[in-house]
Design an enzyme around this catalytic site. Structure first.
Site, mmCIF file in Angstrom:
data_model
loop_
_atom_site.group_PDB
_atom_site.id
_atom_site.type_symbol
_atom_site.label_atom_id
_atom_site.label_comp_id
_atom_site.label_asym_id
_atom_site.label_seq_id
_atom_site.Cartn_x
_atom_site.Cartn_y
_atom_site.Cartn_z
ATOM 1 N N HIS A 1 -7.263 -4.480 10.181
ATOM 2 C CA HIS A 1 -6.976 -4.258 8.758
ATOM 3 C C HIS A 1 -5.658 -4.907 8.335
ATOM 4 C CE1 HIS A 1 -5.012 -0.092 9.668
ATOM 5 N NE2 HIS A 1 -4.046 -0.883 9.285
ATOM 6 N N ASP B 1 0.816 -1.211 0.000
ATOM 7 C CA ASP B 1 0.000 0.000 0.000
ATOM 8 C C ASP B 1 0.854 1.267 0.000
ATOM 9 O OD1 ASP B 1 0.981 -0.412 2.550
ATOM 10 O OD2 ASP B 1 -0.974 -0.518 3.532
ATOM 11 N N ASN C 1 -7.666 -2.435 14.111
ATOM 12 C CA ASN C 1 -9.055 -2.801 13.807
ATOM 13 C C ASN C 1 -9.125 -4.032 12.896
ATOM 14 O OD1 ASN C 1 -8.189 -1.737 11.415
ATOM 15 N ND2 ASN C 1 -9.594 0.000 11.384
ATOM 16 N N GLU D 1 -9.699 -1.725 5.292
ATOM 17 C CA GLU D 1 -10.382 -1.395 6.537
ATOM 18 C C GLU D 1 -11.625 -2.276 6.707
ATOM 19 O OE1 GLU D 1 -8.900 0.419 8.563
ATOM 20 O OE2 GLU D 1 -8.339 2.398 7.818
HETATM 21 C C1 GLP Z 1 -0.636 0.654 8.653
HETATM 22 C C2 GLP Z 1 -0.243 -0.165 7.423
HETATM 23 C C3 GLP Z 1 -0.477 -1.639 7.650
HETATM 24 C C4 GLP Z 1 0.120 -2.050 8.972
HETATM 25 C C5 GLP Z 1 -0.612 -1.334 10.080
HETATM 26 C C6 GLP Z 1 -0.143 -1.714 11.471
HETATM 27 O O1 GLP Z 1 -1.932 1.108 8.641
HETATM 28 N N1 GLP Z 1 -0.938 0.232 6.241
HETATM 29 O O2 GLP Z 1 0.095 -2.370 6.571
HETATM 30 O O3 GLP Z 1 0.038 -3.439 9.153
HETATM 31 O O4 GLP Z 1 -0.423 0.049 9.905
HETATM 32 O O5 GLP Z 1 0.985 -0.940 11.814
HETATM 33 P P1 GLP Z 1 1.907 -1.193 13.043
HETATM 34 O O6 GLP Z 1 2.742 -2.359 12.684
HETATM 35 O O7 GLP Z 1 2.717 0.063 13.173
HETATM 36 O O8 GLP Z 1 1.036 -1.451 14.227
#
Ligand code: GLP
Length: 243
Positions: free
Chosen positions: A138, A67, A136, A143
């Site tokens: 995702h 992404d 959440n 989402e």
């Molecule tokens: C972002 C990314 C996701 C990632 C998520 C969790 O929103 N788009 O790919 O898995 O955050 O991030 P973290 O690992 O910092 O908790």
């Protein structure tokens, strides 16, 4: 679904890096699907260390990232392009032309998402997709929703995601409101999936996603239906799971 329960973040990172290394050694020209966020940072650090020791060679590896924020130029230090260069691409011998992310500067969402989806297909699909897990549920930026998105698309980020990601920006107002992300269908087409998760703040999400019903309200729950998923989670992240 194989779940490795490890002690802490450090062990999670080493185990995940081991799995990625195995993939690169077995198929040097593999397509790696890569992820951003804070969770995989240690995994990338470990891969860089092994590369520096001469144990890993990325010269034939090709990558596609999950992404990218829409509207952030590459040189913005919060773009995922910047993140990937900072944490991995600039530190190993991967060829820049073999690395791919959605282009967040492209205004025309439909065109950019179709280009990205076609690109992944033209590469023969993803051999190993690395994933983190949002609070959440995702994955990528898919989402919670009423259905599972099939292909790469443009999403409106939820308040919860904006809130979670504001720590990286000067303020919540600076967090982009939209992103391009591989769809759930794109992710599910990967031959193998590796999800890393750490910390008690994710424990409830882990329990729901991997031990609850499969529902688009918890996007990661779809992974229960994939035939080759490995989850590397630390004890804290598994503290509410029945295992
Ligand atoms: C972002 C990314 C996701 C990632 C998520 C969790 O929103 N788009 O790919 O898995 O955050 O991030 P973290 O690992 O910092 O908790």
């Amino acid at each position: 679904m194989r779940i490795y329960k490890v002690k802490d973040y450090g062990e999670m990172s080493r185990k995940a890096a081991n799995i990625i290394s195995a993939q690169v050694i077995l198929k040097p020209d593999c397509v790696l699907g890569l992820a951003t966020g804070s969770t995989p940072v240690g995994t990338y650090r470990q891969l860089v260390e092994w590369y520096e020791k001469g144990d890993l060679d990325f010269s034939e590896v090709r990558t596609v990232n999950l992404d990218e924020y829409k509207g952030l130029p590459r040189e913005n230090d919060q773009s995922y392009y910047y993140f990937m260069h900072e944490n991995l691409f600039d530190k190993v011998n991967i060829k820049p032309e073999n690395t791919n992310l959605p282009d967040g500067t492209k205004e025309d969402s439909e065109e950019e998402c179709a280009r990205y989806e076609a690109l992944i297909r033209s590469m023969g699909g993803v051999d190993l997709q690395l994933l983190g897990l949002g609070h959440n549920g995702h994955i990528g930026f898919n989402e919670p929703a009423e259905d599972f998105a099939k292909e790469t698309h443009c999403v409106d980020l939820t308040e919860r995601t904006i809130e979670a990601n504001k720590r990286f920006f000067a303020s919540a107002d600076d967090v982009p409101r939209q992103a391009y992300t591989m769809g759930i269908g794109t992710i599910m087409r990967a031959k193998k999936i590796l999800l890393v998760v750490s910390g008690e703040d994710k424990a409830e999400t882990v329990a729901k996603a991997f031990f609850g019903p499969v529902t688009p309200e918890v996007p990661a729950s779809i992974l229960q239906l994939h035939e080759d998923v490995t989850i590397v989670a630390d004890e804290a992240a598994l503290s509410k799971a029945p295992c």
